[in-house]
Write a protein that holds these residues in place. Structure first.
Motif: not given
Length: 831
Positions: A241-247, A252, A196, A238
Motif C-alpha cells: 500500500a505504501w509503494e502504491a502511494d509513492q506512485g 496492492c 515517515q 502495508t
C-alpha cells in the motif's frame, strides 16, 4: 502510570491534575465533614502505613539484601507519595539488584511527571538507559523511544543532530529486541513512523532529499520483511500500500508477491518459512503457565536454533527472552555465558553478560570464576579485575570449595601476568599473590581442615614461593603452617617431602622422614610412610643411611603389626560374643514351642522322640568333630564356630551367601585413593561406558577402603578401552589398571582351602604339566596369605614359585615367625 498513582511534580499537566485531585478531595471532605468515622478511618490508614514503613526500614537496615522487603518498601512509599525517600529507596535497590522492566517504567514515568524543564531530561534518559541494560523488554524500549522523541528538543525540531541521535537509538533498539518474534514488530513500526514523519517535513521542491528519504523507508520495509515476525503478512500488505502511494507499479490488490523484486520475494519467503517452523513453539511458550515447562520450551527452541540456523543474533535474543522470564535460573545463565564465550569475540558483550549474571545469581561461584577469566581474556585493567574479585568474596556460596576456586582463579591470573609480561604493571609483584594465598589460608583452613583441596592449595603456594618469590625458606614455611593444621594427613607430609626432593634438598627430606615415620596416620598410612622412607634411602642415601632407616622402621612396623593383630582379635571376640548371644536367644525361642509340643504327646511317644533326638544329636556331634579335624589347617575362628545343632540351624538361616562374580570381563584397579567412592570410579570410566558393577575392597573389620577395586564391564570392547586408561590419575593417585584373569586363580587353587586331596596321591597329569611348564620357564605362581585376595589374577609376584619347597616345609614357616624370618619378609615386601 494510573491516574490514581500520579505523583505531584513540576509538569504543568501534572500540577493541574494534582490540583484537581486536591479540589475533588476537599469537596468530598466538605460533604463528609460531619462524618467523624471517615476521618478516623483515614487517620488509621495513615498510621498503619507509617508503621509499615518504619518496620520495613528497620528490617532493611538489618538485612539490605532482602529483595521482597525492598520491593514492598518502594511500593508503600510510592503510594504515600514520599518523593525523596522513594528516590533513595530505588537507587539503593538498583545498586544491589537488577530491577524488573516494570519497576524501571514506573520509575521513569514518575520522574517524568515530577520533573519539568530541559535539565530533567538527561536524568530520565539515564534511567531508561540503565533499565534496558538489565533485561530485554520491548515495552521499556518503546517507552524509551517515545520519551526521547517527545522531550528531546533536537529530535522534535528535526535537526541533523537530533535525527542522527534518534536513528542510532532505533538501531540499538533493533539490535536488542528487533528479532523478538512476538513483539519485535512494534519497534520496527515506530522506526518507520519516525522516518515517515521526517519525509513530511521535506519540501516538495527538494526532490533529491525527498527521494533519498523514500529510499530509507523502503529499505526499512525490506529489512523488516526479512525477519520472522508474527505480523509478517500484514507488514507485506502495508508495504504494498505504501509503494502504491509513492506512485509505484505495485498493485496492492494483487496476490501477495506480485510486482515485488525477486530479492525481496526470496528473503520474505525464507523469513516466512522460519516463522512457520517456530510458530508452534512460540504458542507453547505463550500458553505455558508452569515455569518449569516454559523454561523447557525455551531451551528446546534454543537447541533447535543452535543446531539448525546457528545465527548468533537470533540465539542471543532467545536467551535474553528466557532470562527476562527466569532471571534467577543459574543453569540458564551458565549455559548462556558459556555460549557467548564460545561464539562472540566482542569482549564487551561477554563482559556485560557476566556482569548481569553475577548480579542475578551472585551465589553461584562458577559464574564469578568465569567472569574473572573473561576479564583476563579481554585484557581488562588490574583495577577492574580486583573490583570483581573483591565483590565475589562478599557473596554467600554453597560450599567452601567455591571460595577456594575463586581464590585460585585470581592467583592463576596474577601468575600469568607476572610470568608472561616483560614489563610488570604497577603493583603487580609476587607480594600480591602471597597476600591472596594468606587470605585464603586464614579463611578456609578451619573449614577445609584435613582435606585434599587444602593440601593442593598449599602445594601450589609453596611452589610459587620458590619459583616466583625465589624464597625457599618461605616455601618451607608454607608447608610448616599446613602441618600445624593438618599434620595428621599423610598427603601433607608426602607433599612437603616431594618438594624437598624436587628442589634437590635430600637432607631436608630425610629429616622430614625422621619426624613423621613414627606418627599414626589413618588406614595403612603409617606403614606407607615407613616403606617410603626405606625406598627413599635406597634411591638417594648411602648404605649407612639406609641401615639407619631400616633399623628405625623395623620395630615400628612390628609395633603396627602387633597393634593390628590385637584389634583384629578384639573385633573377632566381639563378633563371636554377639553370635553366641544371638544363638542363645534364638535357641531359647525355638525351644519354647517345641517343649509345648512334647507335652502334648503321649508318654510312650515322648520317650521315643527323645531317644531319636539324643541319637541325632550324637550323630551331629561326631560329624562336627570330623569337620573340625579336616579344617584344622584353616583359621582358629573356624574351630570355635562348631556349635550345637540348634545354633547351627540358626546360623544357616541368618547366613547370606555373598554375591559371586565370575570376573570374566573385569579390570583390577590398584593404587586407588582411600577417599575414592563408587561414584568417583563411575565418573572416571564414564568416557569408556559399559560399567556393570564396581567393587571397592574394604578392610574386614574397619570397613575402610584398601585402595583396591574390581570394575566389571558389559563386554570385551569396553574392557579393552578401560585398560588403556592405565596410569591415569584419579583424586591425586596414578591408577594401575589391569585385566583380571579368573582362570589363573582356579588353576592355582591351594589344597586345604575348601578341598580335601587324598594323602600320598597326586594327579599324574598335573605333575607332568608342572614339569613341562618348569622346563619351558613358565611356572604357575601361587600367592598365599591374607593380603593376596585382592591381587589381580594375571599378576605374578617376582620370586614366588609353585615349586618352592619352603611352602610345604614346616621349618621354613617357623623361620618366618622369628626375627630373621621377619627381616627376610620385610625386605621382600620393600622390594
Amino acid at each position: 502510570m494510573a491516574e490514581t498513582e500520579t505523583l505531584p511534580g513540576g509538569d504543568p499537566s501534572g500540577e493541574e491534575e494534582y490540583t484537581n485531585r486536591n479540589e475533588d478531595q476537599s469537596m468530598a471532605e466538605a460533604h463528609s465533614s460531619g462524618d467523624s468515622s471517615d476521618s478516623d478511618s483515614e487517620s488509621d490508614d495513615e498510621a498503619e502505613a507509617k508503621a509499615q514503613i518504619e518496620a520495613l526500614e528497620t528490617e532493611l537496615s538489618n538485612n539490605p539484601l532482602d529483595y521482597d522487603s525492598n520491593v514492598q518498601y518502594i511500593k508503600i512509599l510510592r503510594k504515600q507519595g514520599d518523593i525523596e525517600k522513594l528516590r533513595r529507596a530505588r537507587e539503593a535497590m538498583s545498586l544491589l539488584f537488577p530491577l524488573v522492566p516494570e519497576m524501571w517504567r514506573e520509575w521513569a514515568k514518575d520522574e517524568t511527571t515530577m520533573s519539568s524543564g530541559v535539565e530533567a531530561f538527561p536524568a530520565v534518559e539515564k534511567l531508561y538507559e540503565r533499565g534496558v541494560s538489565d533485561y530485554l523488554s520491548v515495552d521499556l524500549w518503546c517507552d524509551y523511544l517515545n520519551f526521547v522523541q517527545e522531550y528531546d528538543q533536537s529530535v522534535r525540531e528535526c535537526s541533523a543532530s537530533g535525527i542522527s541521535k534518534m536513528r542510532n537509538l532505533f538501531e540499538c533498539a533493533l539490535t536488542a529486541a528487533g528479532l523478538h518474534v512476538s513483539e519485535g514488530h512494534r519497534i520496527w513500526e515506530l522506526y518507520r513512523e519516525f522516518e515517515q514523519a521526517i519525509l513530511l517535513t521535506i519540501e516538495e521542491t527538494d526532490s533529491g532529499s525527498k527521494e533519498k528519504q523514500i529510499q530509507k523507508i523502503r529499505s526499512l520495509f525490506h529489512r523488516q520483511l526479512s525477519v520472522p515476525l508474527v505480523d509478517l503478512r500484514s507488514t507485506l500488505l502495508t508495504y504494498k500500500a505504501w509503494e502504491a502511494d509513492q506512485g509505484s507499479s505495485v498493485d496492492c490488490n494483487s496476490s501477495e508477491l506480485d510486482g515485488l523484486s525477486p530479492h525481496l520475494v526470496s528473503t520474505y519467503q525464507k523469513a516466512l518459512e522460519m516463522l512457520n517452523a517456530r510458530v508452534d513453539l512460540e504458542e507453547k511458550i505463550s500458553k505455558k503457565d508452569v515455569d518449569t515447562e516454559k523454561l523447557q520450551e525455551f531451551m528446546v527452541l534454543i537447541c533447535i536454533f543452535i543446531h539448525s540456523s546457528g545465527d548468533p543474533a537470533r540465539i542471543q535474543i532467545l536467551y535474553e527472552r528466557a532470562i527476562a522470564e527466569f532471571p534467577v535460573s543459574s543453569d540458564l545463565w551458565l549455559d548462556y555465558t558459556q555460549y557467548l564465550d564460545k561464539t562472540f569475540k566482542t569482549a564487551r558483550i561477554v563482559r556485560d553478560a557476566y556482569y548481569r549474571a553475577t548480579r542475578n545469581c551472585p551465589w553461584v561461584g562458577e559464574l564469578w570464576v568465569r567472569y574473572l577469566l573473561s576479564l583476563e581474556r579481554s585484557h581488562s585493567s588490574e583495577e577492574e579485575i580486583l573490583t570483581v574479585f573483591e565483590k565475589s568474596l562478599l557473596c554467600t556460596f554453597s560450599s567452601f570449595d567455591e571460595y577456594l576456586n575463586i581464590f585460585l582463579t585470581r592467583v592463576d591470573g596474577l601468575r600469568r601476568r607476572i610470568s608472561g609480561s616483560k614489563q610488570v604493571e604497577d603493583g603487580m609483584n609476587y607480594a600480591v599473590i602471597r597476600d591472596i594465598f594468606q587470605r585464603a589460608s586464614d579463611y578456609l583452613s578451619p573449614h577445609l581442615k584435613n582435606t585434599e583441596n587444602l593440601v593442593r592449595m598449599h602445594s601450589y603456594w609453596a611452589r610459587l614461593e620458590f619459583k616466583l618469590g625465589k624464597d625457599m625458606i618461605a616455601a618451607r614455611g608454607v608447608w610448616e603452617s599446613l602441618l600445624k593444621i593438618s599434620g595428621s594427613m599423610l598427603e601433607a607430609w608426602q607433599g612437603y617431602i616431594s618438594m624437598e626432593i624436587e628442589m634437590g634438598q635430600i637432607n631436608e627430606a630425610r629429616s622430614l622422614y625422621k619426624r613423621c615415620y613414627s606418627k599414626r596416620f589413618p588406614g595403612i598410612g603409617s606403614e606407607d610412610i615407613c616403606h617410603s622412607w626405606v625406598r627413599f634411602e635406597r634411591e638417594y642415601g648411602s648404605l649407612e643411611e639406609f641401615d639407619v632407616a631400616v633399623q628405625k622402621v623395623t620395630p615400628r612396623l612390628q609395633e603396627l603389626q602387633l597393634f593390628r593383630l590385637q584389634q583384629e582379635s578384639k573385633n573377632i571376640g566381639v563378633a563371636t560374643d554377639e553370635r553366641e548371644n544371638s544363638s542363645k536367644i534364638i535357641a531359647r525361642e525355638k525351644r519354647k514351642p517345641s517343649s509345648s509340643s512334647v507335652d502334648e504327646q503321649s508318654p510312650t511317644k515322648r520317650s521315643k522322640t527323645m531317644a531319636q533326638n539324643v541319637k541325632k544329636a550324637n550323630a551331629n556331634k561326631k560329624a562336627q568333630e570330623s569337620r573340625a579335624v579336616e579344617t584344622s589347617e584353616t583359621t582358629e575362628l573356624d574351630k570355635n564356630e562348631a556349635v550345637t545343632d540348634s545354633s547351627k540351624e540358626t546360623k544357616d538361616k541368618s547366613f547370606k551367601r555373598p554375591v559371586s562374580f565370575d570376573d570374566q570381563c573385569t579390570v583390577f584397579v590398584s593404587n586407588l585413593s582411600l577417599q575414592a567412592k563408587d561414584r568417583d570410579l563411575q565418573n572416571f570410566f564414564a568416557d569408556v561406558g559399559g560399567v556393570v558393577a564396581i567393587r571397592i575392597l574394604k578392610d574386614k573389620f574397619t570397613r575402610k577402603s584398601r585402595g583396591l577395586a574390581y570394575v566389571d564391564f558389559c563386554d570385551e570392547a569396553h574392557l579393552a578401552v578401560a585398560v588403556e586408561k592405565n596410569k591415569q590419575i584419579l583424586l591425586g593417585k596414578r591408577l594401575s589398571i589391569l585385566k583380571s584373569d579368573p582362570q589363573l586363580g582356579r588353576k592355582n587353587k591351594v589344597p586345604g582351602r575348601g578341598t580335601k586331596p587324598e594323602h600320598g596321591k597326586m594327579d599324574s597329569q598335573e605333575t607332568s604339566k608342572g614339569r613341562k611348564e618348569s622346563q619351558s620357564g613358565h611356572e604357575d605362581i601361587q600367592l598365599k596369605g591374607r593380603n593376596t585376595f585382592a591381587v589381580p589374577r594375571n599378576v605374578k609376584a617376582l620370586g614366588w614359585s609353585s615349586t618352592t619347597t619352603s611352602r610345604s616345609n614346616p621349618q621354613s614357616e617357623g623361620a618366618l615367625s622369628s626375627i630373621g624370618g621377619f627381616w627376610k619378609l620385610f625386605l621382600l615386601f620393600v622390594d
